[in-house]
Design an enzyme around this catalytic site. Structure first.
Site, PDB file in Angstrom:
ATOM      1  CE  LYS A   1     -49.823  -7.121  57.217  1.00  0.00           C
ATOM      2  NZ  LYS A   1     -49.126  -6.020  57.896  1.00  0.00           N
TER       3      LYS A   1
ATOM      4  NE  ARG B   1     -43.036  -9.208  57.066  1.00  0.00           N
ATOM      5  CZ  ARG B   1     -43.999  -9.462  57.943  1.00  0.00           C
ATOM      6  NH1 ARG B   1     -44.804 -10.455  57.770  1.00  0.00           N
ATOM      7  NH2 ARG B   1     -44.134  -8.691  59.000  1.00  0.00           N
TER       8      ARG B   1
ATOM      9  NE  ARG C   1     -49.894  -4.567  67.367  1.00  0.00           N
ATOM     10  CZ  ARG C   1     -49.487  -4.933  66.151  1.00  0.00           C
ATOM     11  NH1 ARG C   1     -50.369  -5.179  65.212  1.00  0.00           N
ATOM     12  NH2 ARG C   1     -48.215  -5.016  65.873  1.00  0.00           N
TER      13      ARG C   1
ATOM     14  NE  ARG D   1     -46.226  -8.889  67.043  1.00  0.00           N
ATOM     15  CZ  ARG D   1     -46.413  -8.756  65.739  1.00  0.00           C
ATOM     16  NH1 ARG D   1     -47.610  -8.847  65.238  1.00  0.00           N
ATOM     17  NH2 ARG D   1     -45.407  -8.522  64.938  1.00  0.00           N
TER      18      ARG D   1
ATOM     19  NE  ARG E   1     -42.852  -5.726  63.597  1.00  0.00           N
ATOM     20  CZ  ARG E   1     -43.906  -5.507  64.392  1.00  0.00           C
ATOM     21  NH1 ARG E   1     -43.713  -5.051  65.617  1.00  0.00           N
ATOM     22  NH2 ARG E   1     -45.103  -5.755  63.981  1.00  0.00           N
TER      23      ARG E   1
HETATM   24  P1  AMP Z   1     -45.924 -10.089  61.670  1.00  0.00           P
HETATM   25  O1  AMP Z   1     -46.721 -10.747  62.738  1.00  0.00           O
HETATM   26  O2  AMP Z   1     -46.487 -10.315  60.283  1.00  0.00           O
HETATM   27  O3  AMP Z   1     -45.682  -8.634  61.933  1.00  0.00           O
HETATM   28  O4  AMP Z   1     -44.489 -10.791  61.661  1.00  0.00           O
HETATM   29  C1  AMP Z   1     -43.639 -10.750  62.787  1.00  0.00           C
HETATM   30  C2  AMP Z   1     -42.226 -11.122  62.385  1.00  0.00           C
HETATM   31  O5  AMP Z   1     -42.210 -12.467  61.862  1.00  0.00           O
HETATM   32  C3  AMP Z   1     -41.625 -10.277  61.273  1.00  0.00           C
HETATM   33  O6  AMP Z   1     -41.055  -9.090  61.765  1.00  0.00           O
HETATM   34  C4  AMP Z   1     -40.574 -11.231  60.704  1.00  0.00           C
HETATM   35  O7  AMP Z   1     -39.440 -11.323  61.530  1.00  0.00           O
HETATM   36  C5  AMP Z   1     -41.284 -12.563  60.783  1.00  0.00           C
HETATM   37  N1  AMP Z   1     -42.065 -12.845  59.550  1.00  0.00           N
HETATM   38  C6  AMP Z   1     -43.421 -12.963  59.441  1.00  0.00           C
HETATM   39  N2  AMP Z   1     -43.776 -13.238  58.181  1.00  0.00           N
HETATM   40  C7  AMP Z   1     -42.630 -13.281  57.457  1.00  0.00           C
HETATM   41  C8  AMP Z   1     -42.343 -13.490  56.077  1.00  0.00           C
HETATM   42  N3  AMP Z   1     -43.311 -13.710  55.176  1.00  0.00           N
HETATM   43  N4  AMP Z   1     -41.032 -13.472  55.696  1.00  0.00           N
HETATM   44  C9  AMP Z   1     -40.051 -13.266  56.581  1.00  0.00           C
HETATM   45  N5  AMP Z   1     -40.247 -13.035  57.889  1.00  0.00           N
HETATM   46  C10 AMP Z   1     -41.534 -13.042  58.338  1.00  0.00           C
END
Ligand code: AMP
Length: 195
Positions: A13, A88, A127, A139, A150
């Site tokens: 993404k 999400r 990555r 990260r 996740r």
């Molecule tokens: P990402 O960078 O999108 O993979 O997000 C990293 C982490 O941020 C996720 O594993 C969640 O803990 C939190 N997070 C990001 N976006 C959301 C969302 N829309 N709702 C809830 N938690 C989120």
């Protein structure tokens, strides 16, 4: 044009969002990036989100809905935005519909990247290697255990969104197992048709 990019962690993404930003002059709104910035800055939101993010779970709907609602009112979003990592949960998707209606904005497309589950862990490990090789910082949640959490959170809470958006005819599903350029090509076709 306002769009959502949907797909599991490791689906590509972020990479595709960068390309859409360039081509369609949209702003990328990644809730993950915004939350990581809040954690780094030690804000109240960051303090609430830190442990949850490190465990691979989802931050509460209220927090992320509030962040997105504020952010899409910024002037740079006027030409349109890509939501990456939001919504999400079904509750977030419902809140987004209400939020957009209140702000007199519309959702033009939901682009879903479909990827074989087996490929995702390998993509994450790749990555990590590439980031380290480039001297970047990895990260904290990019490790096999947290990544599995996740993925579980995605399957349980986010995957139902495909049906949510398919019902309203807004879902465009793309085969994310193709090469990066092929995926970009398909996304461009979908977005050019709705732009
Ligand atoms: P990402 O960078 O999108 O993979 O997000 C990293 C982490 O941020 C996720 O594993 C969640 O803990 C939190 N997070 C990001 N976006 C959301 C969302 N829309 N709702 C809830 N938690 C989120």
């Amino acid at each position: 044009m306002n769009i959502i990019l949907l797909g599991p962690p490791g689906a590509g993404k972020g990479t595709q969002a960068d390309r859409i930003v360039d081509k369609f002059k949209l702003v990328q709104l990644s809730t993950g990036d915004m939350l990581r910035a809040a954690v780094k800055a030690g804000t109240e939101v960051g303090q609430k989100a830190k442990a949850i993010m490190e465990s691979g779970g989802l931050v509460s709907d209220d927090i992320v809905i509030g962040i997105v609602s504020d952010r899409i009112e910024e002037p740079d979003c006027a030409n349109g935005f890509i939501l990456d990592g939001f919504p999400r949960t079904v509750a977030q998707a419902e809140a987004l519909d209400t939020m957009l209606a209140d702000k007199k904005l519309q959702l033009d497309a939901v682009v879903e990247l479909k990827v074989d589950e087996g490929a995702l862990l390998a993509r994450m490990e790749n990555r990590v290697k590439e980031t380290l090789a480039a001297g970047g910082q990895v990260r904290k949640d990019d490790n096999p255990e947290t990544f599995r959490q996740r993925l579980e959170a995605y399957k349980a809470q986010t995957a139902p969104l495909s049906e949510f958006y398919a019902k309203t005819g807004r879902l465009k599903t793309i085969d994310g197992m193709q090469s990066i350029d092929e995926v970009t090509g398909e996304i461009n076709n979908v977005l050019s048709a709705v732009a």
